[in-house]
Design an enzyme around this catalytic site. Structure first.
Site, PDB file in Angstrom:
ATOM      1  N   HIS A 188       0.823  -1.212   0.000  1.00  0.00           N
ATOM      2  CA  HIS A 188       0.000   0.000   0.000  1.00  0.00           C
ATOM      3  C   HIS A 188       0.856   1.261   0.000  1.00  0.00           C
ATOM      4  O   HIS A 188       0.467   2.279  -0.552  1.00  0.00           O
ATOM      5  CB  HIS A 188      -0.951   0.006   1.201  1.00  0.00           C
ATOM      6  CG  HIS A 188      -2.163  -0.816   0.936  1.00  0.00           C
ATOM      7  ND1 HIS A 188      -2.321  -2.079   1.430  1.00  0.00           N
ATOM      8  CD2 HIS A 188      -3.255  -0.544   0.198  1.00  0.00           C
ATOM      9  CE1 HIS A 188      -3.471  -2.555   1.011  1.00  0.00           C
ATOM     10  NE2 HIS A 188      -4.065  -1.648   0.268  1.00  0.00           N
ATOM     11  N   ARG A 293      -4.229  -6.474 -20.307  1.00  0.00           N
ATOM     12  CA  ARG A 293      -3.766  -7.720 -20.934  1.00  0.00           C
ATOM     13  C   ARG A 293      -3.512  -8.754 -19.833  1.00  0.00           C
ATOM     14  O   ARG A 293      -2.411  -8.848 -19.297  1.00  0.00           O
ATOM     15  CB  ARG A 293      -2.487  -7.457 -21.728  1.00  0.00           C
ATOM     16  CG  ARG A 293      -2.686  -6.607 -22.984  1.00  0.00           C
ATOM     17  CD  ARG A 293      -1.360  -6.402 -23.703  1.00  0.00           C
ATOM     18  NE  ARG A 293      -1.513  -5.974 -25.084  1.00  0.00           N
ATOM     19  CZ  ARG A 293      -1.485  -4.708 -25.488  1.00  0.00           C
ATOM     20  NH1 ARG A 293      -1.312  -3.745 -24.619  1.00  0.00           N
ATOM     21  NH2 ARG A 293      -1.624  -4.407 -26.766  1.00  0.00           N
ATOM     22  N   GLU A 427     -10.292  -8.303 -34.156  1.00  0.00           N
ATOM     23  CA  GLU A 427      -8.895  -8.290 -34.611  1.00  0.00           C
ATOM     24  C   GLU A 427      -8.646  -9.316 -35.707  1.00  0.00           C
ATOM     25  O   GLU A 427      -7.500  -9.588 -36.047  1.00  0.00           O
ATOM     26  CB  GLU A 427      -7.928  -8.455 -33.429  1.00  0.00           C
ATOM     27  CG  GLU A 427      -8.220  -9.584 -32.491  1.00  0.00           C
ATOM     28  CD  GLU A 427      -7.324  -9.609 -31.261  1.00  0.00           C
ATOM     29  OE1 GLU A 427      -6.331  -8.869 -31.187  1.00  0.00           O
ATOM     30  OE2 GLU A 427      -7.625 -10.402 -30.356  1.00  0.00           O
ATOM     31  N   ASP A 451      -3.343  -6.797 -34.350  1.00  0.00           N
ATOM     32  CA  ASP A 451      -3.575  -8.068 -35.045  1.00  0.00           C
ATOM     33  C   ASP A 451      -4.413  -7.871 -36.296  1.00  0.00           C
ATOM     34  O   ASP A 451      -4.172  -8.534 -37.308  1.00  0.00           O
ATOM     35  CB  ASP A 451      -4.258  -9.070 -34.093  1.00  0.00           C
ATOM     36  CG  ASP A 451      -3.236  -9.765 -33.216  1.00  0.00           C
ATOM     37  OD1 ASP A 451      -2.176 -10.144 -33.740  1.00  0.00           O
ATOM     38  OD2 ASP A 451      -3.492  -9.909 -32.003  1.00  0.00           O
ATOM     39  N   CYS A 498      -8.335  -0.439 -29.199  1.00  0.00           N
ATOM     40  CA  CYS A 498      -7.329  -0.605 -28.143  1.00  0.00           C
ATOM     41  C   CYS A 498      -5.971  -0.974 -28.714  1.00  0.00           C
ATOM     42  O   CYS A 498      -5.007  -1.145 -27.975  1.00  0.00           O
ATOM     43  CB  CYS A 498      -7.778  -1.628 -27.112  1.00  0.00           C
ATOM     44  SG  CYS A 498      -7.951  -3.268 -27.789  1.00  0.00           S
TER      45      CYS A 498
HETATM   46  C1  PEP Z   1      -4.259  -5.865 -30.852  1.00  0.00           C
HETATM   47  O1  PEP Z   1      -4.084  -6.927 -31.440  1.00  0.00           O
HETATM   48  O2  PEP Z   1      -4.426  -4.768 -31.418  1.00  0.00           O
HETATM   49  C2  PEP Z   1      -4.269  -5.840 -29.386  1.00  0.00           C
HETATM   50  C3  PEP Z   1      -4.617  -4.765 -28.719  1.00  0.00           C
HETATM   51  O3  PEP Z   1      -3.879  -6.963 -28.716  1.00  0.00           O
HETATM   52  P1  PEP Z   1      -2.348  -7.445 -28.604  1.00  0.00           P
HETATM   53  O4  PEP Z   1      -1.471  -6.325 -29.094  1.00  0.00           O
HETATM   54  O5  PEP Z   1      -2.126  -7.749 -27.174  1.00  0.00           O
HETATM   55  O6  PEP Z   1      -2.333  -8.636 -29.488  1.00  0.00           O
HETATM   56 MG    MG Z   2      -4.274  -8.836 -30.451  1.00  0.00          MG
END
Ligand code: PEP
Ligand code: MG
Length: 544
Positions: A188, A293, A427, A451, A498
């Site tokens: 903490h 993640r 993705e 991806d 993302c």
């Molecule tokens: C992506 O594929 O854009 C993603 C956010 O996941 P990672 O980069 O962890 O594969």
């Molecule tokens: Mg990915």
């Protein structure tokens, strides 16, 4: 000049005098008493006073570092109410006919040893807390001061270890940094240091003789310099100035809405891989976590993380984000993220192989453990769950069936969980093409452009020799993003990005015009992106 390297638990540069913080460890004398009842009454009075002090500390921390971080003092007050703890103190007083301070110190030691021997990280961290509350009661019994005065000029606090109550009691305006020998990044105190926005290092072998000397803390490299030479000092001053310059930008945009000049509000979230990363999300004023993640939890272990281990991590993130959205992606193992104990076969094309949701649906015991941990943690905040590498509606239906089973099991066991939004990552080109139907099944889409780009362009994202041809701005990728947003919105399903492309400010205008609802980026990109969004009209782009 003396130079040391430890572990940085919060970034930043500090230059200033060292204040060696003495723990106020108390030598408690064992004394014989005649009247155990009177001694127990004396203990009860001190205990009540300690609870009052903790209440005042809670109020102070609430104002300075927020409800979630202040909660530790509530936990301390609860520990002082614990029957096992109180019975132990009273039993030592009665059976050994000893003074209350000795009984409290002995109980504190015993409980602390017990906690530090436990396997669970959460309980191990409680060892410091139980010592802290015991020292508080002993201070009251012996009339010692514990106010945490560190002098009048801003200083670098150097200590063997710091208890949360010591840290929060210090006058924040007098603190430049924390340097400790012990302590863990999940304690903490570390969380408080991060929340207070002070650079902090652990693992530095500290010396009392540094007190009053000039020192430098580099929270980027983990370096601690005592008595720096002129050249090093000048370099570090320049680094500090550059840091302050970016902090100025940060300050201007903190607390501001992420809204375009024509009134479109964007959810600006951060991507993280661990509890420690939440500090960056908070200090950069992210409005939520758009991608946690979770596979990093599996990657740093030598065996499957248990439900309890996962629950603690997800709960901590949810609590730290204090009601803001936290979207946790289920396990995305495989391809470039290999874990030995999964015993996966070697594959010709791992990026196109047995990975992510494909593993989870084939080995439901691993998936269910994670889902149970996630749903249990959802009782402590605003959690959303998303699933990676989806290619079909059938997969989503199967996932929903497993989710329903997990919720039923938790209901039967009387375990609480919150309202959890379910989403999928888009993705794969297949998910893009099926997004009209997929949108009917989920609450949100999060486009994983990393991806999506590799699968759309048929180019391995890891292959350095393709670097010059690898074009994430390829019109095919951008058209896919547009298509996903349109299909999502038709079914009232919100859509975010993302992948790394979300932080590419040369595309922000285009994304806004497409109608993107959320962008989730590295914590350090949040404020820069907020600036661009606040200067860019969304035009016709409409949100869900
Ligand atoms: C992506 O594929 O854009 C993603 C956010 O996941 P990672 O980069 O962890 O594969
Ligand atoms: Mg990915």
């Amino acid at each position: 000049m003396e130079e040391y390297t430890g572990k940085a638990i919060f970034r930043g540069i500090a230059i200033g005098k060292v204040c060696f913080y003495e723990k106020g460890e108390q030598m408690v004398k064992r004394g014989r008493i005649e009247n155990a009842e009177e001694e127990i009454a004396r203990y009860e009075r001190a205990r009540e006073k300690a609870v009052q002090e903790l209440g005042a500390l809670y109020d102070k921390a609430l104002k300075e570092v927020g409800e979630v971080n202040a909660a530790i003092f509530e936990v301390h007050a609860m520990m002082l109410d614990d029957d096992d703890y109180n019975d132990s103190v009273k039993n030592i007083i009665t059976s050994q006919k000893v003074n209350a301070e000795y009984a409290v110190a002995a109980t504190g030691d015993n409980f602390s040893k017990m906690f530090s021997g436990m396997e669970d990280d959460y309980f191990r961290a409680r060892a410091a807390d139980v010592k802290d509350i015991s020292e508080r009661v002993v201070s009251i019994l012996t009339n010692r001061d514990r106010t945490g005065y560190v002098g009048d000029e801003p200083v670098i606090i150097v200590a063997e270890d710091l208890a949360p109550s010591e840290t929060v009691q210090m006058d924040k305006s007098k603190l430049l940094a924390f340097v400790t020998e012990h302590g863990s990044s999940n304690s903490h105190t570390a969380i408080l240091a991060r929340t207070m926005n002070n650079p902090a290092l652990i693992g530095i072998p500290i010396k009392k003789e540094w007190n009053g000397k000039l020192a430098v803390v580099d929270g980027y490299t983990g370096t601690f310099l005592v008595d720096p030479d002129q050249e090093t000092l000048a370099q570090m001053e320049a680094k500090l100035q550059a840091d302050q310059e970016s902090a100025r930008l940060l300050l201007q945009l903190k607390g501001k809405e992420t809204v375009t000049p024509d009134g479109k509000k964007i959810r600006l979230y951060a991507n993280i891989g661990s509890v420690a990363d939440v500090a960056g999300a908070l200090s950069n004023d992210a409005e939520g976590i758009g991608l946690f993640r979770s596979e990093f939890l599996y990657l740093e272990k030598s065996d499957y993380p248990t439900e309890e281990e996962q629950f603690q991590v997800y709960r901590q993130v949810a609590e730290l984000m204090a009601g803001r959205k936290v979207i946790i992606r289920t396990l995305d193992i495989g391809a470039d993220k290999q874990v030995d104990y999964f015993n996966l076969d070697k594959e010709e094309n791992p990026a196109l192989g047995f990975r992510a949701i494909r593993i989870c649906l084939t080995r439901p015991e691993i998936f269910k453990t994670q889902l149970r941990a996630l749903f249990r943690a959802s009782a402590y905040g605003n959690i959303g769950i998303m699933f990676p590498m989806i290619i079909s509606v059938q997969e989503v239906l199967k996932i929903k069936e497993i989710v329903a089973g997990v919720k039923k099991e938790l209901d039967e066991q009387g375990m609480k969980y919150g309202d959890v939004e379910l989403g999928i990552m888009i993705e794969t080109p297949a998910a893009v093409m099926m997004s009209d139907e997929l949108a009917k099944e989920v609450d949100f889409f999060s486009i994983g452009t990393n991806d999506l780009t590799q699968y759309t362009l048929a180019m391995d994202r890891q292959n350095a020799s393709l670097e010059s041809m690898y074009d994430p701005h390829h019109p095919a990728v951008l058209r896919m993003i547009r298509m996903v947003i349109e299909n999502g919105h038709k079914e009232n399903c919100w859509v975010g990005i993302c992948g790394e492309l979300g932080a590419d400010t040369t595309l922000t205008k285009e994304f806004l015009e497409m109608g993107i609802d959320e962008l989730s980026v590295s914590p350090s990109c949040v404020l820069g992106l907020r600036k661009v969004i606040r200067e860019t009209k969304a035009g016709t782009g409409t949100a869900v």
